[in-house]
Design an enzyme around this catalytic site. Structure first.
Site, PDB file in Angstrom:
ATOM      1  N   GLY A 229       0.810  -1.213   0.000  1.00 21.17           N
ATOM      2  CA  GLY A 229       0.000   0.000   0.000  1.00 21.17           C
ATOM      3  C   GLY A 229       0.839   1.257   0.000  1.00 21.17           C
ATOM      4  O   GLY A 229       0.313   2.360  -0.094  1.00 21.17           O
ATOM      5  N   PRO A 271       5.626  -5.291  -0.670  1.00 18.79           N
ATOM      6  CA  PRO A 271       5.602  -4.156  -1.595  1.00 18.79           C
ATOM      7  C   PRO A 271       5.917  -4.579  -3.031  1.00 18.79           C
ATOM      8  O   PRO A 271       6.764  -5.438  -3.258  1.00 18.79           O
ATOM      9  CB  PRO A 271       6.718  -3.247  -1.063  1.00 18.79           C
ATOM     10  CG  PRO A 271       7.664  -4.184  -0.388  1.00 18.79           C
ATOM     11  CD  PRO A 271       6.854  -5.329   0.147  1.00 18.79           C
ATOM     12  N   TYR A 313      -6.352   3.413 -14.736  1.00 17.51           N
ATOM     13  CA  TYR A 313      -6.745   4.040 -13.483  1.00 17.51           C
ATOM     14  C   TYR A 313      -6.195   5.443 -13.286  1.00 17.51           C
ATOM     15  O   TYR A 313      -5.765   5.798 -12.193  1.00 17.51           O
ATOM     16  CB  TYR A 313      -6.498   3.186 -12.236  1.00 17.51           C
ATOM     17  CG  TYR A 313      -5.448   2.114 -12.259  1.00 17.51           C
ATOM     18  CD1 TYR A 313      -5.808   0.811 -11.930  1.00 17.51           C
ATOM     19  CD2 TYR A 313      -4.117   2.382 -12.540  1.00 17.51           C
ATOM     20  CE1 TYR A 313      -4.868  -0.195 -11.891  1.00 17.51           C
ATOM     21  CE2 TYR A 313      -3.165   1.375 -12.514  1.00 17.51           C
ATOM     22  CZ  TYR A 313      -3.556   0.085 -12.189  1.00 17.51           C
ATOM     23  OH  TYR A 313      -2.623  -0.908 -12.146  1.00 17.51           O
ATOM     24  N   CYS A 339      -5.857   2.495 -31.993  1.00 22.16           N
ATOM     25  CA  CYS A 339      -7.147   2.969 -32.489  1.00 22.16           C
ATOM     26  C   CYS A 339      -8.200   2.800 -31.413  1.00 22.16           C
ATOM     27  O   CYS A 339      -8.996   1.860 -31.416  1.00 22.16           O
ATOM     28  CB  CYS A 339      -7.495   2.279 -33.786  1.00 22.16           C
ATOM     29  SG  CYS A 339      -6.425   2.901 -35.083  1.00 22.16           S
ATOM     30  N   GLU A 340      -8.160   3.742 -30.520  1.00 22.97           N
ATOM     31  CA  GLU A 340      -8.889   3.727 -29.265  1.00 22.97           C
ATOM     32  C   GLU A 340      -8.329   4.975 -28.586  1.00 22.97           C
ATOM     33  O   GLU A 340      -7.169   5.295 -28.823  1.00 22.97           O
ATOM     34  CB  GLU A 340      -8.428   2.479 -28.499  1.00 22.97           C
ATOM     35  CG  GLU A 340      -9.180   2.082 -27.292  1.00 22.97           C
ATOM     36  CD  GLU A 340     -10.309   1.104 -27.620  1.00 22.97           C
ATOM     37  OE1 GLU A 340     -11.405   1.413 -27.168  1.00 22.97           O
ATOM     38  OE2 GLU A 340     -10.120   0.089 -28.310  1.00 22.97           O
TER      39      GLU A 340
END
Ligand code: PLP
Length: 412
Positions: A229, A271, A313, A339-340
């Site tokens: 985290g 980690p 994200y 292509c996006e």
């Protein structure tokens, strides 16, 4: 930062970025082992007051050379699939130094992991029950609990909140105890991993107290696994988790807990990002500069197929123009060739960009290459490791043949 500007040229540990891109082509992932070592040692030093063990979460960056390097530092491994377990063992890790922390996998796959001798972390009651019925007290387990704390701001990378699929709710511990007692399972560890990007040391401390509470219910523990985290800085001026502060406070609390518990336990962390994110750079070449009515696009020779984090994200990757360090800063939108819509960055100030320039993406060590795909039938990039002052190719760029390797032609 290992990427340095000296005498007008950017280099990594003395190796010119332009030379790396020339030799290996673009786009290319480059990893600096010295940064990995510094991060690992920072964590170990910060927790020198406690019996800490670091299990590197290898899904962040799985190249076997990187794994062997991380093993040489003294770390173990956190794995989330049987394939990662196999890759870890092939890289030389001892089974006892590997923990297998899957989610929603079959009992069959867990049995394979047991056969390979690694620590098993179970994150749902259904499997715990089946595991206990099958192995009884023969194979110890670790239990992954979900403390229901919302850690970090991003729901997509937070795993401890109430809607999360991960772990066994702390409100179901009574049920866990029943299963453990009835089947005789030996619980050797308790685990929590509440997500990524936790800046506040207080959140870790609250999580830790909850894990201590859970631990009190099990009498044969050998370790407490606090997951990961750790937040790392992405933008210039960003703060990361203060691991030195965390190390100081948590070590003291941990040792107090061990006294109360009546046994010396190991303190585990897993980690991923913290160890490898800052060690990695992604270099890409500019194909097209396109002025539209709304912005100036910098079109580069890669896309979300090779680095999905910004689109997946909203991750921030700092971007610089390696080829024009003294150019006037201008405002750009950096986009890929897929292509996006695959925007890497909006409204970024970058030294004037010209077609043919090389851009460097920071923080590309974690979840870069390992999340890459072949979308748009593009081969995945090469990976290069800087080790002992030299660059080493550690994965070749894919070819069209690689993409078609498993195709079966039907006669028609
Ligand atoms: C992904 C993962 C980690 C590593 O997370 P980072 O944010 O990269 O440090 C640790 N433990 C488990 C169980 C994970 O799934």
């Amino acid at each position: 930062m290992p990427l340095e500007l000296s005498e007008g040229a950017y280099s990594l540990r003395g190796i010119k970025v332009a030379d790396l891109c020339e030799q290996y082509g673009t786009p290319v992932y480059v990893y600096d082992t010295e940064t990995i070592k510094n991060q690992y040692e920072l964590l170990i030093k910060s927790f020198k007051g406690a019996n800490i063990k670091v299990k590197y979460a290898c899904k962040a960056l799985t190249n076997p050379n990187i794994l062997r390097y991380i093993k040489s530092l003294g770390a173990g491994l956190d794995t989330v699939s049987i394939q990662e377990v196999q890759i870890g063992l092939a890289a030389g890790f001892e089974p006892a130094d590997i923990i297998y922390t899957p989610n929603n996998v079959s009992l069959d796959e867990i049995k394979q992991a047991v056969d390979l001798g690694v620590h098993i972390n179970i994150d749902n009651i259904s499997i715990l029950e089946q595991f206990g019925n099958y192995y009884g007290s023969k194979v110890p387990v670790c239990i992954r609990v979900n403390p229901h704390i919302m850690a970090g701001g991003n729901v997509k990378i937070s795993t401890g909140h109430i809607d999360s699929k991960f772990g066994i709710s702390i409100y179901q511990l009574r049920h866990v105890e029943r299963v453990v007692k009835t089947t005789g399972i030996r619980v050797q560890g308790v685990h929590m991993h509440t997500g990524s990007d936790i800046l506040d040391v207080g959140v870790f401390s609250r999580g830790a107290e909850m894990l201590f509470d859970v631990a009190r219910d099990f009498k044969d523990l050998e370790f407490l696994d606090f997951g990961s985290g750790f937040k790392i800085p992405y933008k210039p001026g960003d703060m990361g988790t203060d691991v030195q502060e965390l190390g100081k406070t948590l070590s003291v609390r941990f040792n107090e807990f061990c006294k109360e518990y009546g046994r010396d336990l190991e303190l585990w962390f897993e980690p991923g990002k913290f160890i490898v994110s800052e060690a990695g750079y992604f270099f890409a070449k500019v194909n097209v500069i396109k002025q539209t009515t709304a912005t100036v696009f910098v079109g580069i020779d890669t896309g979300l197929n090779h680095l999905i984090r910004p689109m997946f994200y909203d991750a921030y990757h700092h971007i610089i123009n390696v080829s024009n360090p003294t150019g006037t800063e201008r405002i750009y939108t950096v986009a890929g060739y897929i292509c996006e819509t695959d925007t890497f960055a909006w409204d970024r100030k970058i030294n004037e960009v010209r077609e043919g320039d090389i851009l460097a993406f920071y923080n590309a060590g974690a979840y870069g290459f390992t999340m890459a795909s072949n979308y748009n039938s593009r081969p995945r990039p090469a990976e290069v490791m800087i080790y002992n002052g030299k660059d080493h190719l550690i994965r070749k760029r894919e070819t069209l043949e690689d993409l078609n390797r498993n195709v079966v032609e039907v006669e028609m």
